[in-house]
Design an enzyme around this catalytic site. Structure first.
Site, PDB file in Angstrom:
ATOM      1  N   ARG A 101      -6.982  17.758   3.786  1.00 11.89           N
ATOM      2  CA  ARG A 101      -7.734  16.521   4.047  1.00 11.89           C
ATOM      3  C   ARG A 101      -8.460  16.081   2.783  1.00 11.89           C
ATOM      4  NH1 ARG A 101     -11.680  17.624   8.562  1.00 11.89           N
ATOM      5  NH2 ARG A 101      -9.817  17.462   9.870  1.00 11.89           N
ATOM      6  N   ARG A 138     -19.499  16.277   5.589  1.00 11.56           N
ATOM      7  CA  ARG A 138     -18.109  15.833   5.476  1.00 11.56           C
ATOM      8  C   ARG A 138     -18.047  14.450   4.804  1.00 11.56           C
ATOM      9  NH1 ARG A 138     -14.932  18.522   9.604  1.00 11.56           N
ATOM     10  NH2 ARG A 138     -15.689  20.657   9.748  1.00 11.56           N
ATOM     11  N   LYS A 187     -20.467  21.819  10.804  1.00 10.43           N
ATOM     12  CA  LYS A 187     -20.165  20.589  10.078  1.00 10.43           C
ATOM     13  C   LYS A 187     -21.280  19.569  10.264  1.00 10.43           C
ATOM     14  CE  LYS A 187     -17.282  19.038  13.957  1.00 10.43           C
ATOM     15  NZ  LYS A 187     -15.909  18.727  14.373  1.00 10.43           N
ATOM     16  N   LYS A 217     -22.133  15.241   9.609  1.00 12.66           N
ATOM     17  CA  LYS A 217     -21.506  13.945   9.359  1.00 12.66           C
ATOM     18  C   LYS A 217     -22.555  12.862   9.151  1.00 12.66           C
ATOM     19  CE  LYS A 217     -17.422  15.231  12.053  1.00 12.66           C
ATOM     20  NZ  LYS A 217     -16.555  14.907  13.215  1.00 12.66           N
ATOM     21  N   CYS A 276      -6.232  11.645  18.422  1.00 12.32           N
ATOM     22  CA  CYS A 276      -6.233  12.720  17.422  1.00 12.32           C
ATOM     23  C   CYS A 276      -4.807  13.237  17.251  1.00 12.32           C
ATOM     24  CB  CYS A 276      -7.167  13.843  17.874  1.00 12.32           C
ATOM     25  SG  CYS A 276      -6.516  14.812  19.267  1.00 12.32           S
ATOM     26  N   CYS A 316      -2.306  21.057  15.500  1.00  5.82           N
ATOM     27  CA  CYS A 316      -3.688  21.500  15.689  1.00  5.82           C
ATOM     28  C   CYS A 316      -3.742  22.754  16.551  1.00  5.82           C
ATOM     29  CB  CYS A 316      -4.520  20.398  16.330  1.00  5.82           C
ATOM     30  SG  CYS A 316      -6.234  20.902  16.625  1.00  5.82           S
ATOM     31  N   CYS A 374      -7.947  17.982  23.169  1.00  2.47           N
ATOM     32  CA  CYS A 374      -8.890  19.025  23.581  1.00  2.47           C
ATOM     33  C   CYS A 374     -10.276  18.411  23.648  1.00  2.47           C
ATOM     34  CB  CYS A 374      -8.844  20.220  22.621  1.00  2.47           C
ATOM     35  SG  CYS A 374      -9.780  19.964  21.084  1.00  2.47           S
ATOM     36  N   CYS A 410     -12.279  14.711  18.456  1.00  4.69           N
ATOM     37  CA  CYS A 410     -12.046  14.153  17.123  1.00  4.69           C
ATOM     38  C   CYS A 410     -11.822  12.642  17.142  1.00  4.69           C
ATOM     39  CB  CYS A 410     -10.844  14.834  16.473  1.00  4.69           C
ATOM     40  SG  CYS A 410     -11.127  16.569  16.064  1.00  4.69           S
TER      41      CYS A 410
END
Length: 592
Positions: free
Chosen positions: A76, A145, A218, A220, A453, A459, A498, A502
């Site tokens: 990414r 991120r 993470k 953001k 996603c 994934c 899931c 995302c």
């Protein structure tokens, strides 16, 4: 293991022992006897912008053949504000063709992902991304991120240019200071060596923001304007909502604690929109951002990663107590930012009354305000590829080679082709038409505002299909809405494979979240959420759980009918569902 260590998750111990995120990455990449890296190394590689994955479509076949998993890596990019030159986009396409699976994917955070990168090509991929003056550092991992902001190059009042400059400043400020990334992935300019430029230090370089173990999870950050929340500011750990008077940016409402991930089996886990924390002047952004990160660093949960996002810290402390801690850390943050102590007012001012009022996906042709144009091009689920009559990748190669100098990626997985002269418009339209690429006027509102996603097959967290399933779902929804005379209704459908969220399904008008798989048929089952909104300021609610993929549209049909019959004025679908309530809507479905 000490008592203190026993209270930390395994990942925390890996980070602490990594010597500034180095670990044994270099040694494992050099080992040609394996196609994968050890689990501890996968945790560290995330900080460098890559996830180890495997092709889940091939698992059963390979197991029968006595083979292990078909490993590869997702890589990414970190692209603040989604800004790219034509050369950079072409470079990404070249890397995907030569070292990946031939496609690139625009993400929901204005970035690019490459899939299908085998271990032996990983160093070359990351190195080449840096060679085109992009980076993968901190695109993943327990750090800040990719910093998002409105990508539209609307220059009539300079507001969005200010957001873009601030996004760049923030991205530089929150980038980890460890030299590990450069040492592992960048060639020594003098020797041309692929190995580390220098051996790792005995101790990691001190990082004033992240410390030794970085963040608990993470983090953001996103910037938006009140009349155009195109990046979903409320679902960031820090949302910065620009407040304007006329055409002047007077400051930002700081929103804290957004996050879409959840674990349904754990009652203490939930998705959340950020809380309104304070109004600050633009010149105080970096110290306030730094103070918030420091509070999360020092008080976030490092024992249970399912409780480690900042939204849980704020939930447990309360907004006022969290704000007080941020104020306590302002002096330290000011020192880190190199400004005089007391520069930021204490206590932090209350939020400005201004809030989100609109959303613009910036698709179609728009005048930039400087004599040039940009074209917002819809890309279904962000996947850039050639398939059948749709030759999107080829069309973009032509456009970026001969006609378009730069682009912006959007948080809806679309692309804006920028700085186009008026005389070029017809040529660009012809290139797109000749390659089967549709523009926004050729697709339905349903498809325009939908995205998913990646999910299967790459994934490792995916329970069900998402990217490969959503186009078929949209086909069925389009047919239902046409029949009901609702084809012009404007709402968003977001699907994930899931509960990690995302594709931001939990504040969408309709959220479809992968829940389980039928053991006999293999058909995915989804939780259907209703009642969010396009402007991203309201959470939706569970309408029905465990809905088979083939029954999603049949489940929604009674609600669409009820909407068509009882809609008030120009009420949106999400507003209607919120007004009626999911319990009442469930009874409508039962009565049909």
């Amino acid at each position: 293991m000490t008592d203190e260590q026993s209270k930390k998750s395994k990942v925390e111990l890996i980070k602490e022992a990594s010597v500034g995120l180095r670990g044994t990455i270099t040694e494992e990449l050099a080992d040609a006897t394996t196609e994968h890296v050890a689990d501890a190394t996968t945790k560290l590689l995330k900080f460098h912008g890559t996830y180890q994955q495997d092709d889940r479509d091939l698992r059963k076949l390979r197991r029968k053949e006595g083979l292990g998993k078909a490993y590869s890596f997702m890589v990414r990019n970190r692209i603040p504000g989604g800004k790219m030159t034509a050369a950079q986009f072409l470079g990404e396409l070249d890397i995907a063709d030569e070292l990946g699976n031939g496609t690139i994917r625009i993400t929901t955070r204005q970035s690019i992902q490459l899939h299908g990168v085998v271990k032996g090509n990983l160093w070359d991929v990351i190195h080449r991304i840096n060679a085109i003056k992009l980076s993968t550092q901190s695109a993943c991992g327990d750090v800040t991120r990719n910093v998002c902001c409105c990508p539209a190059p609307l220059r009539h009042n300079g507001l969005r240019d200010q957001l873009q400059r601030l996004a760049d400043e923030i991205a530089v400020h929150v980038r980890p200071t460890t030299k590990a990334y450069h040492q592992i992935w960048i060639k020594d300019p003098e020797t041309g060596a692929r190995e580390q430029v220098a051996g790792p230090p005995s101790e990691p370089e001190p990082d004033p923001i992240y410390g030794k173990a970085y963040l608990p999870r993470k983090f953001k950050i996103g910037l938006a304007l009140c009349d155009d929340n195109c990046i979903d500011a409320y679902d960031n750990d820090i949302g910065l909502l620009g407040v304007t008077e006329g055409e002047t940016l007077i400051g930002f409402n700081v929103l804290a604690g957004g996050g879409m991930g959840t674990t349904p089996s754990k009652k203490q886990c939930f998705p959340a929109l950020a809380k309104r924390l304070a109004f600050i002047q633009t010149e105080h952004l970096l110290p306030v951002i730094t103070a918030i990160i420091l509070v999360q660093r020092d008080f976030g949960n490092r024992a249970d990663r399912s409780q480690a996002r900042m939204k849980y810290l704020i939930h447990n402390l309360g907004v006022l107590a969290f704000k007080a801690k941020v104020e306590d850390y302002l002096s330290q943050a000011e020192a880190i930012c190199g400004v005089a102590e007391g520069t930021v007012p204490r206590p932090l001012p209350q939020p400005h009354p201004a809030d989100v009022t609109g959303h613009d996906d910036h698709l179609g042709w728009h005048e930039q305000g400087d004599g040039k144009w940009f074209l917002g091009l819809p890309i279904e689920n962000g996947r850039v590829k050639d398939e059948g009559e749709l030759r999107l990748k080829t069309a973009l190669r032509i456009l970026f080679s001969d006609h378009v100098t730069n682009a912006r990626l959007t948080a809806q997985q679309n692309i804006l082709l920028c700085d186009i002269e008026s005389h070029q418009r017809a040529t660009i339209q012809k290139v797109l038409a000749d390659h089967g690429v549709v523009t926004v006027d050729q697709i339905s509102n349903t498809r325009r505002f939908a995205f998913a996603c990646p999910a299967l097959p790459t994934c490792g967290l995916a329970v069900t299909e998402s990217e490969r399933a959503l186009p078929g779902v949209i086909d069925e929804v389009e047919a239902e809405l046409r029949e009901l005379g609702l084809a012009d209704a404007q709402f968003t459908i977001r699907m994930t494979g899931c509960p990690n969220g995302c594709a931001r399904p939990y504040n969408a008008d309709i959220g479809l979240v992968g829940r389980s798989v039928d053991g006999k048929t293999g058909e995915g089952r989804y939780t259907v959420f209703l009642g969010g909104n396009l402007i991203g300021t309201r959470m939706n609610a569970v309408f029905k759980d465990q809905v088979p993929r083939g029954e999603i549209v049949a489940t929604l049909r009674p609600v669409f009918i009820h909407f068509q019959e009882n809609r008030q004025g120009e009420e949106t679908f999400g507003d209607f569902c919120d007004r009626i309530g999911v319990e009442a809507l469930a009874k409508v479905g039962q009565a049909v």
